[in-house]
Design a protein around this motif. Structure first.
Motif, PDB file in Angstrom:
ATOM      1  N   HIS A 135      -7.694 -10.523   3.754  1.00 65.09           N
ATOM      2  CA  HIS A 135      -6.771  -9.638   4.462  1.00 65.09           C
ATOM      3  C   HIS A 135      -7.226  -8.180   4.454  1.00 65.09           C
ATOM      4  CE1 HIS A 135      -4.222 -13.156   3.598  1.00 65.09           C
ATOM      5  NE2 HIS A 135      -3.520 -12.789   4.650  1.00 65.09           N
ATOM      6  N   ASP A 136      -8.082  -7.815   3.477  1.00 62.19           N
ATOM      7  CA  ASP A 136      -8.444  -6.413   3.302  1.00 62.19           C
ATOM      8  C   ASP A 136      -9.931  -6.309   2.962  1.00 62.19           C
ATOM      9  OD1 ASP A 136      -8.530  -3.718   2.880  1.00 62.19           O
ATOM     10  OD2 ASP A 136      -7.080  -3.678   1.246  1.00 62.19           O
ATOM     11  N   ARG A 174       0.820  -1.203   0.000  1.00 55.85           N
ATOM     12  CA  ARG A 174       0.000   0.000   0.000  1.00 55.85           C
ATOM     13  C   ARG A 174       0.856   1.255   0.000  1.00 55.85           C
ATOM     14  NH1 ARG A 174      -5.448  -0.588   3.441  1.00 55.85           N
ATOM     15  NH2 ARG A 174      -5.580   1.483   2.527  1.00 55.85           N
ATOM     16  N   TYR A 175       0.288   2.307  -0.586  1.00 51.38           N
ATOM     17  CA  TYR A 175       0.952   3.608  -0.614  1.00 51.38           C
ATOM     18  C   TYR A 175       0.162   4.592   0.243  1.00 51.38           C
ATOM     19  CZ  TYR A 175       3.651   1.705  -4.497  1.00 51.38           C
ATOM     20  OH  TYR A 175       4.475   0.929  -5.277  1.00 51.38           O
ATOM     21  N   ASP A 176      -0.079   4.187   1.476  1.00 51.90           N
ATOM     22  CA  ASP A 176      -0.810   5.020   2.430  1.00 51.90           C
ATOM     23  C   ASP A 176       0.065   5.257   3.651  1.00 51.90           C
ATOM     24  OD1 ASP A 176      -3.227   5.241   1.000  1.00 51.90           O
ATOM     25  OD2 ASP A 176      -3.833   3.241   1.646  1.00 51.90           O
ATOM     26  N   PRO A 177      -0.177   6.349   4.394  1.00 53.94           N
ATOM     27  CA  PRO A 177       0.602   6.609   5.606  1.00 53.94           C
ATOM     28  C   PRO A 177       0.316   5.601   6.704  1.00 53.94           C
ATOM     29  CG  PRO A 177      -1.204   8.178   5.409  1.00 53.94           C
ATOM     30  CD  PRO A 177      -1.160   7.418   4.117  1.00 53.94           C
ATOM     31  N   VAL A 226      -4.760 -10.576  -4.892  1.00 56.05           N
ATOM     32  CA  VAL A 226      -3.790  -9.495  -4.680  1.00 56.05           C
ATOM     33  C   VAL A 226      -3.892  -8.525  -5.851  1.00 56.05           C
ATOM     34  CG1 VAL A 226      -1.358  -8.906  -4.432  1.00 56.05           C
ATOM     35  CG2 VAL A 226      -2.251 -10.994  -3.371  1.00 56.05           C
ATOM     36  N   VAL A 227      -4.063  -7.243  -5.546  1.00 58.49           N
ATOM     37  CA  VAL A 227      -4.233  -6.234  -6.588  1.00 58.49           C
ATOM     38  C   VAL A 227      -3.200  -5.121  -6.412  1.00 58.49           C
ATOM     39  CG1 VAL A 227      -6.689  -6.697  -6.857  1.00 58.49           C
ATOM     40  CG2 VAL A 227      -5.949  -4.963  -5.220  1.00 58.49           C
ATOM     41  N   GLN A 228      -2.950  -4.442  -7.506  1.00 53.92           N
ATOM     42  CA  GLN A 228      -1.996  -3.336  -7.504  1.00 53.92           C
ATOM     43  C   GLN A 228      -2.633  -2.108  -6.856  1.00 53.92           C
ATOM     44  OE1 GLN A 228       1.240  -3.376  -8.742  1.00 53.92           O
ATOM     45  NE2 GLN A 228       1.467  -1.310  -7.908  1.00 53.92           N
TER      46      GLN A 228
END
Length: 316
Positions: free
Chosen positions: A151-152, A124-127, A194-196
């Motif tokens: 998982h999500d 992930r590209y999250d803080p 699993v995804v981008q």
């Protein structure tokens, strides 16, 4: 129609042209028949004007606009009602979800028999302020729902068999728990892919820290409604009986102890002078209230319009 892509959005005017063009490229490359359902959740920017412009150039686009902001769950619920495709794909409008995942998601629903495939943003590209609470949230949801292979739960990129979206109702903050809603509706083949995940390209996130509190409360609601909506007495009744009996037994024990002390000629405190007496009294009152709550809830449930509404899979 093969695929309906449902996109809830709020103030996403910059990303919409790029997103719809990306979806179109993927669909055309795989010869899918499709529609893109864009649900504008009361945007305050020019999102609706952009949707109108996109609609003029592409007949596959359907635009739905709310008069005010109702939330993502409401947008998804309306989008699900409008979707006509055999497979329904949901994704966010912020370009963090990739339409390139659509063919594989479609294949797992259409050809491999999955009822629902949920995306997993493994990288992930999250803080950290967002990822750490999300991991905790997902862990709690797995343990309470029994869906231990996801998982999500909150990933916006998901694929559904058409029957799934037509059998569930999404409201409040329930969009986080659509796999749980699907499970309670009887759809057990829930898988993960699993995804981008891409960094946000335009604008800012529309969700604040309060969403975790609301999400937890909605999880409790789903847990209760899923198990006890048609039999609330099975939840309140046992708790009420246990609490009442506990208080009653303590009271009888205190009274017997008092009588024995009188018979033996010993000095003993009054029953009402002991803290246990008030604990017993509270337990009796709570037990009675819970039992009556279950009784009233049972009456309401039995008189509800959906008291005999059940999801039928097949009739031969």
């Amino acid at each position: 129609m093969d695929i309906s892509v449902v996109v809830p959005l709020y103030n996403e005017e910059e990303s919409l042209p790029e997103l719809t063009a990306w979806i179109k490229r993927v669909m055309d490359a795989h010869n899918f028949s499709y529609e893109i359902v864009l649900v504008d959740d009361g945007s305050k920017d020019k999102s609706w004007q952009v949707i109108q412009s996109l609609k003029e150039g592409d007949e596959n686009i359907i635009g739905i606009r709310f008069r005010r902001n109702y939330g993502k769950s409401a947008a998804l619920n309306v989008g699900f009602a409008a979707a006509e495709g055999d497979v329904v794909i949901t994704m966010d409008a912020d370009l963090q979800d990739s339409p390139d995942e659509i063919p594989e998601l479609y294949d797992r629903i259409k050809n491999q028999g999955a009822d629902l495939v949920s995306g997993w943003k493994k990288k992930r590209y999250d803080p950290l302020t967002k990822t750490i609470p999300t991991k905790l949230f997902n862990s709690v949801t797995r343990s309470m729902s029994g869906i231990d292979n996801l998982h999500d739960f909150n990933c916006g990129l998901k694929a559904y068999k058409k029957d799934v979206v037509k059998s569930i109702e999404v409201y409040g903050e329930m969009h986080r728990y659509i796999p749980v809603l699907a499970k309670w509706a009887g759809f057990s083949n829930i898988q993960e892919q699993v995804v981008q995940h891409y960094p946000r390209k335009y604008g800012t996130t529309k969700f604040g820290p309060g969403r975790f509190v609301k999400g937890f409360l909605d999880l409790m609601s789903i847990f209760f409604v899923g198990k006890f909506a048609k039999r609330p007495m099975h939840f309140f009744g046992p708790l009420g009986v246990i609490s009442f009996l506990l208080g009653f037994i303590i009271t009888i024990w205190l009274i017997c102890e008092k009588l024995m002390s009188i018979a033996n000629g010993t000095v003993y405190r009054n029953v009402t002078d002991q803290p246990l007496f008030f604990l017993a009294l509270v337990a009796i009152i709570i037990g009675s209230q819970m039992f009556l709550t279950g009784f009233v809830a049972e009456l309401v449930s039995r008189n509800g319009t959906d008291r005999n509404k059940y999801h039928v899979d097949q009739v031969i």
